[in-house]
Design a protein around this motif. Structure first.
Motif, mmCIF file in Angstrom:
data_model
loop_
_atom_site.group_PDB
_atom_site.id
_atom_site.type_symbol
_atom_site.label_atom_id
_atom_site.label_comp_id
_atom_site.label_asym_id
_atom_site.label_seq_id
_atom_site.Cartn_x
_atom_site.Cartn_y
_atom_site.Cartn_z
ATOM 1 N N VAL A 79 29.540 27.478 41.681
ATOM 2 C CA VAL A 79 30.092 28.163 40.509
ATOM 3 C C VAL A 79 30.936 29.325 41.006
ATOM 4 N N ARG A 80 32.160 29.411 40.491
ATOM 5 C CA ARG A 80 33.033 30.509 40.914
ATOM 6 C C ARG A 80 33.367 31.401 39.713
ATOM 7 N N PHE A 81 33.022 32.673 39.843
ATOM 8 C CA PHE A 81 33.374 33.634 38.795
ATOM 9 C C PHE A 81 34.774 34.149 39.063
ATOM 10 N N ARG A 82 35.545 34.286 38.018
ATOM 11 C CA ARG A 82 36.812 34.990 38.203
ATOM 12 C C ARG A 82 36.624 36.424 37.699
ATOM 13 N N PRO A 83 37.477 37.352 38.156
ATOM 14 C CA PRO A 83 37.328 38.727 37.657
ATOM 15 C C PRO A 83 37.759 38.785 36.194
ATOM 16 N N LEU A 84 37.322 39.841 35.499
ATOM 17 C CA LEU A 84 37.808 40.047 34.123
ATOM 18 C C LEU A 84 39.308 40.283 34.204
ATOM 19 N N THR A 156 39.288 26.696 29.515
ATOM 20 C CA THR A 156 40.665 27.125 29.761
ATOM 21 C C THR A 156 40.690 28.588 30.240
ATOM 22 N N SER A 157 41.560 28.821 31.201
ATOM 23 C CA SER A 157 41.770 30.164 31.764
ATOM 24 C C SER A 157 40.594 30.683 32.595
ATOM 25 N N SER A 158 39.728 29.764 33.053
ATOM 26 C CA SER A 158 38.596 30.227 33.851
ATOM 27 C C SER A 158 38.923 30.244 35.342
ATOM 28 N N LYS A 160 40.615 27.282 37.176
ATOM 29 C CA LYS A 160 40.611 25.978 37.864
ATOM 30 C C LYS A 160 41.871 25.802 38.716
ATOM 31 N N THR A 161 43.035 26.055 38.077
ATOM 32 C CA THR A 161 44.286 25.872 38.809
ATOM 33 C C THR A 161 44.391 26.903 39.922
ATOM 34 N N HIS A 162 43.909 28.094 39.673
ATOM 35 C CA HIS A 162 43.899 29.134 40.708
ATOM 36 C C HIS A 162 43.074 28.631 41.903
ATOM 37 N N PHE A 261 44.976 31.537 25.255
ATOM 38 C CA PHE A 261 44.156 32.068 26.334
ATOM 39 C C PHE A 261 44.851 32.072 27.679
ATOM 40 N N ASN A 262 45.863 31.240 27.830
ATOM 41 C CA ASN A 262 46.493 31.115 29.133
ATOM 42 C C ASN A 262 47.979 30.859 28.953
ATOM 43 N N LEU A 263 48.775 31.695 29.625
ATOM 44 C CA LEU A 263 50.224 31.573 29.472
ATOM 45 C C LEU A 263 50.730 30.268 30.060
ATOM 46 N N LEU A 264 50.097 29.838 31.142
ATOM 47 C CA LEU A 264 50.498 28.574 31.771
ATOM 48 C C LEU A 264 49.272 27.681 31.869
ATOM 49 N N SER A 265 48.901 27.116 30.762
ATOM 50 C CA SER A 265 47.677 26.319 30.737
ATOM 51 C C SER A 265 47.980 24.865 31.105
ATOM 52 N N SER A 266 47.135 24.298 31.949
ATOM 53 C CA SER A 266 47.328 22.888 32.318
ATOM 54 C C SER A 266 46.951 22.037 31.120
ATOM 55 N N ARG A 267 47.847 21.201 30.696
ATOM 56 C CA ARG A 267 47.575 20.369 29.530
ATOM 57 C C ARG A 267 47.196 18.948 29.930
ATOM 58 N N LEU A 300 41.194 19.636 36.664
ATOM 59 C CA LEU A 300 41.014 19.213 35.271
ATOM 60 C C LEU A 300 41.683 20.205 34.325
ATOM 61 N N ALA A 301 42.065 19.699 33.179
ATOM 62 C CA ALA A 301 42.539 20.614 32.132
ATOM 63 C C ALA A 301 41.299 21.301 31.563
ATOM 64 N N GLY A 302 41.482 22.480 31.013
ATOM 65 C CA GLY A 302 40.313 23.239 30.546
ATOM 66 C C GLY A 302 39.923 22.890 29.130
ATOM 67 N N SER A 303 38.613 22.864 28.878
ATOM 68 C CA SER A 303 38.171 22.610 27.515
ATOM 69 C C SER A 303 38.535 23.815 26.661
ATOM 70 N N GLU A 530 43.679 44.029 45.328
ATOM 71 C CA GLU A 530 42.288 44.406 45.565
ATOM 72 C C GLU A 530 41.463 43.191 45.917
ATOM 73 N N LEU A 531 41.778 42.135 45.188
ATOM 74 C CA LEU A 531 40.979 40.929 45.375
ATOM 75 C C LEU A 531 41.297 40.217 46.672
ATOM 76 N N LEU A 532 42.483 40.470 47.178
ATOM 77 C CA LEU A 532 42.940 39.745 48.349
ATOM 78 C C LEU A 532 42.315 40.333 49.616
HETATM 79 N N1 ATP Z 1 39.209 34.001 41.238
HETATM 80 C C1 ATP Z 1 40.281 34.566 40.686
HETATM 81 N N2 ATP Z 1 40.781 35.703 41.186
HETATM 82 C C2 ATP Z 1 41.868 36.285 40.636
HETATM 83 N N3 ATP Z 1 42.538 35.774 39.581
HETATM 84 C C3 ATP Z 1 42.098 34.640 39.045
HETATM 85 C C4 ATP Z 1 40.944 33.966 39.564
HETATM 86 N N4 ATP Z 1 40.741 32.862 38.840
HETATM 87 C C5 ATP Z 1 41.719 32.835 37.909
HETATM 88 N N5 ATP Z 1 42.522 33.887 38.033
HETATM 89 C C6 ATP Z 1 43.668 34.207 37.176
HETATM 90 O O1 ATP Z 1 43.297 33.889 35.850
HETATM 91 C C7 ATP Z 1 44.365 33.272 35.147
HETATM 92 C C8 ATP Z 1 43.961 31.905 34.598
HETATM 93 O O2 ATP Z 1 43.631 31.059 35.673
HETATM 94 P P1 ATP Z 1 44.014 29.529 35.729
HETATM 95 O O3 ATP Z 1 45.363 29.278 35.192
HETATM 96 O O4 ATP Z 1 43.725 29.056 37.086
HETATM 97 O O5 ATP Z 1 42.978 28.948 34.689
HETATM 98 P P2 ATP Z 1 42.692 27.432 34.349
HETATM 99 O O6 ATP Z 1 41.219 27.284 34.294
HETATM 100 O O7 ATP Z 1 43.424 26.524 35.251
HETATM 101 O O8 ATP Z 1 43.289 27.347 32.882
HETATM 102 P P3 ATP Z 1 43.805 26.045 32.103
HETATM 103 O O9 ATP Z 1 42.663 25.129 31.958
HETATM 104 O O10 ATP Z 1 44.264 26.608 30.791
HETATM 105 O O11 ATP Z 1 44.918 25.499 32.911
HETATM 106 C C9 ATP Z 1 45.502 33.209 36.131
HETATM 107 O O12 ATP Z 1 46.328 34.316 35.935
HETATM 108 C C10 ATP Z 1 44.847 33.316 37.486
HETATM 109 O O13 ATP Z 1 45.711 33.875 38.442
#
Ligand code: ATP
Length: 973
Positions: A79-84, A156-158, A160-162, A261-267, A300-303, A530-532
């Motif tokens: 499980v990977r948490f992304r930052p707020l 979505t926006s959690s 995945k693509t990142h 929720f996401n400006l560039l969401s994978s559809r 995967l595309a996000g639910s 910071e995250l890098l």
């Molecule tokens: N671990 C992380 N560290 C820093 N930024 C992150 C991280 N995970 C996601 N983000 C940022 O959060 C935003 C949404 O991430 P991302 O597009 O990967 O979501 P997604 O799950 O692929 O969404 P969707 O399903 O809509 O395509 C992006 O701006 C991405 O850079």
């Protein structure tokens, strides 16, 4: 995730046809387009059971025991948490779930709720660290012949693509895996590899080929060996940059859109498949089994939750995405509950394609991406439950070996072997020559003559054979280039049970070019920094960076030396390459570019013929190099396009401008190289004095290539322009809409103000008319302005209060009026009904009275008849004595007859009496009815009269009310 032998045979057959075509057209065989790609390791199940005798027969028995010793494992679940995100922080979101140590996710609200996984990554974890834990073992397994699937799952926006693709600062699992695969080849000198890739998306339940825009709506086919996508394109890849440039090209076609929720969401869901074939290095691999596997990397595309306020296309996409993910969830829970008899793989394209992986064949790694945000708490919880279930899926990791002669690597190896043998025979023929039959002839003249003839023939044969040899060499070389081997000299087996630590290779610019500079815009720059972590995405220390940079500039295509096992051109060594006359500064980033100097002076005998062969190879190499340079130009153009877009968004960014300039310069430099290479090609060909047809073809090929490059560049620029214009248009439309909204808002305000003004002036008028406070107003005018304002305000307030009361009163009155009107209406209806009844009763009454009159007449008639019948004698008496006498005489004469007549008369009388009684009864009845009708009529008439009285009263009361209203109105005001 597997290719069954039958499909491979078909594929190989088509592949060989294609190669023939390519050979005829003189194009290099660097790509292989196949008719199908399997996404499942059914091979393994086939190997274990008797299902596929062909395959079992083809097993390398020596290895069979080892190979089939499959180890049972569980799916790796992390499980990977992304930052707020900054937006979430701005909205004051709180952390709802957090990583409690390395393996547990816990709820902030309820610490008793927690789930354990193989690993939990906190928001600060880098993708490289995620790769090491969640993906590296799957990739290395795939290189050893164990099928592998890695997929990112989450709302979505959690992230995945990142996680799967990443950006230039932090490359994702896909670029890291591709890179790692090539590193493994580099570290496995005892084996040779053939890699090919395919890339597809599932959009709205339709499978599209991302590497071939024409490959839309592809069919998923099924046969006893499993599912496969029919007609998908596969490309043989030669370097990480090559593979990643293909992904870049594919990403251009992927469906991406902006959501709440996401400006560039994978559809769409995407599946990138790396097919790996390998065999032991050397000529001794004939008949040996080939190791075969596939690595599937899935984004995967996000639910989407129901909170997402989507409409139109987005909603449709969202429902397809949710449905397929729901099916994935159902499939996983059924797979793990142990009792299910039917697993609904067929309910979605995604589960159909993942069927074999989920059924437990090969290694599977599931990376669940989650956000800690409290607003997503419910969705995160669902993801965590999904991940927890998936953990129970069991898989088998076993190595797949096939001896199928039709495997692509085997096919190439066999072809190379055959061609080499042919070449050897040719060489032998050239050196020994054909013995002359008549060498011992005594006749010297004849002998001389024959010798001369023989010489001429030999000369032409030599030339022909030279040509054939060159063609063979070129073909060998082309094929050899596709097979990748390590450049390391000492063969150490990476496939040994305990491979040593592998050196990490950094990414080159060309490779990273496919990734967005900054993938998404929701993260702030400093946040991202910071995250890098220092090594994030690069795996190098700062000290190494300058060295690495130099190396990167050369490009990753340098990694793999073309296998050189043959004489002639294939014996070119790196030292020879170093003698390259091509200036290093302009040398393309390819190994070929560095191996283009062929010393042709001072060669004698066989060396001269070899030099001629080298020239042919030189031409081939030039072509190859041209191709790679064109690819690089295309790649740079794509980067330039992306930068142009970014420049549109940040017009003041000098960094972007500089980068753009640098890339344009590079494009120009590469185009110069292309033209210089094109110039070299005809020169080389004329020197060799062979293949005049090739000479004719080369310039046209070059011209075409140049035109193609120019056109593609123009196209790219136009596309970029188009995008910028579209963005501007979008902005203008949004502006326009905002303005329209503002205008509507203003209009509303205006109308409200006008209404207020009207009502105010009305009330003022009313006040004026009533003469209230008239004098005070006059005196007020003379007071100071501030008092004027406050008095005016007071007055206004009072007026508005009065106005409100008035309104209230009017409202009440209107309601009363409406009620009265309704009652009135009802009464009117009732009266109309009563009138109808009365008129109907009148008609009935009339009819009855007519009947009564008729009956009475009839009755009268009957009564008179009866009376006349009852008193016949006196009448006869009155007839006189003559009648009496006659009757007497008659009675005397007919005594018995008269008696009979009397009886009949009596009877008749009785009958008449009965009729009369009946008539009287009827008459009485009718009389009664008449009475009733009369009563009814009277009742109705009185009712009608009452109603009219009521109506009159109502009318009167309404008139009074209206009058009262008016009075009240005036009184109130
Ligand atoms: N671990 C992380 N560290 C820093 N930024 C992150 C991280 N995970 C996601 N983000 C940022 O959060 C935003 C949404 O991430 P991302 O597009 O990967 O979501 P997604 O799950 O692929 O969404 P969707 O399903 O809509 O395509 C992006 O701006 C991405 O850079």
């Amino acid at each position: 995730m597997a290719t069954r032998p039958a499909s491979r045979q078909r594929r190989a057959a088509r592949g060989s046809q294609q190669q023939q075509v390519q050979q005829q057209s003189g194009s290099p065989t660097s790509t292989a387009t196949t008719s199908s790609s399997r996404l499942a390791p059914e091979m393994m199940s086939s190997l274990e059971g008797p299902a596929s005798p062909r395959l079992v027969a083809g097993l390398d028995n020596a290895d069979a025991d080892d190979d089939q010793a499959a180890t049972k494992e569980n799916v790796t679940v992390t499980v990977r948490f992304r930052p707020l995100s900054p937006r979430e922080i701005r909205q004051g979101e709180e952390v709802a779930w957090y990583a409690d140590g390395d393996t547990v996710v816990r709820s902030e609200q309820n610490p008793n709720v927690g789930y354990a996984y193989d690993r939990v990554f906190a928001p600060t974890t880098t993708t490289r660290q995620v790769y090491d834990v969640a993906a590296q073992h799957v990739v290395s397994g795939a290189m050893e012949g164990i099928y592998g699937t890695i997929f990112a799952y989450g709302v979505t926006s959690s992230g995945k693509t990142h996680t799967m693709h990443g950006d230039q600062r932090s490359p994702g699992i896909i670029p890291l895996a591709v890179k790692d695969a090539f590193s493994i080849i580099q570290e496995t000198p005892n084996r040779e590899f053939l890699l090919r890739v395919s890339y597809l998306e599932i959009y709205n339940e339709v499978v599209n080929d991302l590497l071939n825009p024409a490959g839309q709506s592809l069919r998923i086919r099924e046969d006893p060996q499993g599912t496969f996508v029919e007609g998908i394109k596969e490309e043989v890849v030669l370097s990480p940059a090559h593979a990643l440039s293909l992904i870049a090209a594919g990403e251009e076609h992927r469906h991406v859109g902006s959501t709440n929720f996401n400006l560039l969401s994978s559809r769409s869901h995407t599946i990138f498949t790396l097919t790996i074939e390998s065999s032991s290095y050397g000529d001794s691999n004939e008949g040996e089994a080939v190791t075969f596997s596939q690595l599937n990397l899935i984004d995967l595309a996000g639910s989407e939750s129901s909170r997402a306020e989507t409409t139109g296309v987005r909603r449709k996409e969202g429902s397809y995405i949710n449905k397929s993910l729901l099916t994935l969830g159902t499939v996983i829970s059924k797979l793990t509950d142990g009792k299910a008899t039917h697993i609904p793989f067929r309910d979605s394209k995604l589960t159909r394609l993942l069927q074999s992986s989920l059924s437990g064949q090969g290694r599977v790694s599931l990376i669940c991406t989650v956000t800690p945000a409290s607003s997503n708490s419910e969705e995160t919880h669902n993801t965590l439950k999904f991940a927890h279930r998936a953990k129970r899926i069991e898989v088998q990791a076993s190595q797949n070996k096939i001896i199928d002669e039709k495997s692509l690597i085997k096919k190439y190896q066999n072809e190379i072997r055959g061609l080499k043998e042919e070449l050897e025979q040719l060489k032998m023929g050239i050196i020994t020559g054909t013995p002359l039959k008549d060498a011992e002839d005594d006749n010297m003249i004849l002998w001389k003559q024959k010798l001369e003839d023989g010489n001429v023939k030999l000369q032409s044969r030599l030339e022909q054979e030279e040509e054939a040899k060159s063609a063979l060499l070129a073909r060998i070389q082309r094929l050899t280039k596709l097979i990748l081997v390590s450049t390391k000299a000492t063969p150490t087996s990476r496939f040994s049970p305990h491979p040593g630590p592998r050196r990490r290779h950094s990414f080159g610019e060309e490779e990273l070019a496919y990734l967005p500079y900054r993938r998404r815009d929701i993260m702030l720059d400093n946040e991202s920094n910071e995250l890098l972590t220092p090594g994030e995405g690069f795996g190098v220390t700062p000290e190494d960076s300058s060295k690495e940079e130099k190396k990167n500039r050369k490009g990753l295509l340098n990694w793999f030396k073309i296998r050189k096992r043959d004489g002639g051109a294939s014996t070119l060594t790196s030292s020879e390459c170093d003698k390259s006359s091509l200036t290093k500064s302009t040398a393309p980033s390819t190994p070929i570019g560095e191996s283009l100097n062929f010393p042709s002076d001072g060669l004698t005998g066989e060396e001269a013929s070899l030099a001629s062969t080298k020239t042919i190879d030189h031409v081939d190499l030039l072509r190859e190099q041209l191709k790679i340079l064109s690819g690089e130009v295309a790649l740079h153009t794509s980067v330039l396009k992306r930068l142009t877009e970014e420049a549109g968004r940040n017009p003041n960014s000098e960094k972007i401008q500089m980068k753009m300039k640098k890339i344009s310069d590079e494009i120009k430099a590469k185009q110069q190289q292309i033209s210089s290479l094109e110039k070299q090609m005809p020169h080389s060909l004329s020197n060799s004095q062979v293949k005049v047809d090739k000479l004719d073809l080369s310039p046209s090929y070059g011209e075409l290539l140049e035109q193609l490059n120019e056109k593609s560049f123009e196209l790219e620029v136009k596309v970029a322009d188009n995008r910028v214009i579209q963005e501007q248009l979008q902005e203008k439309t949004t502006e326009c809409m905002e303005l329209q909204e503002a205008v509507a808002c203003l209009k509303e305000h205006l109308s409200q103000a006008l209404q207020a003004k009207d009502s105010l002036s009305n009330s003022i008028m009313m006040q004026n008319s009533s003469g209230v406070n008239h004098e005070e107003q006059h005196s007020d005018q003379e007071k100071p302005v501030s008092r004027d304002i406050s008095a005016e305000q007071l007055q206004k307030e009072q007026q508005s209060l009065e106005l409100g009361e008035l309104k209230q009163r009017v409202h009440e009155l209107t309601e009363v009026k409406a009620q009265l009107e309704a009652r009135n209406q009802k009464l009117l209806e009732e009266s109309t009904y009563a009138k109808g009844l009365a008129s109907a009763a009148g008609v009935e009454l009339k009819a009855l009275s007519e009947e009564v009159t008729k009956l009475m007449n009839q009755n009268e008639k009957l009564a008179s008849e009866l009376a006349s019948q009852r008193s016949p004698t006196p009448r006869r008496v009155s007839n006189g004595p003559r009648g009496t006498a006659r009757r007497e005489s008659m009675s005397r004469r007919n005594e018995p007859a008269s008696r009979r007549d009397g009886n009949a008369r009596e009877e008749r009388e009785r009958a008449l009496e009965t009729i009369l009684a009946e008539k009287e009864q009827k008459e009485a009845e009718l009389q009664r009815k008449v009475e009733e009708s009369k009563q009814k009529e009277a009742f109705l008439e009185s009712e009608l009269a009452n109603m009219w009285v009521l109506v009159a009263k109502l009318k009167k009361s309404r008139g009074d009310d209206d009058h009262e209203d008016l009075e009240a109105k005036y009184n109130g005001s």
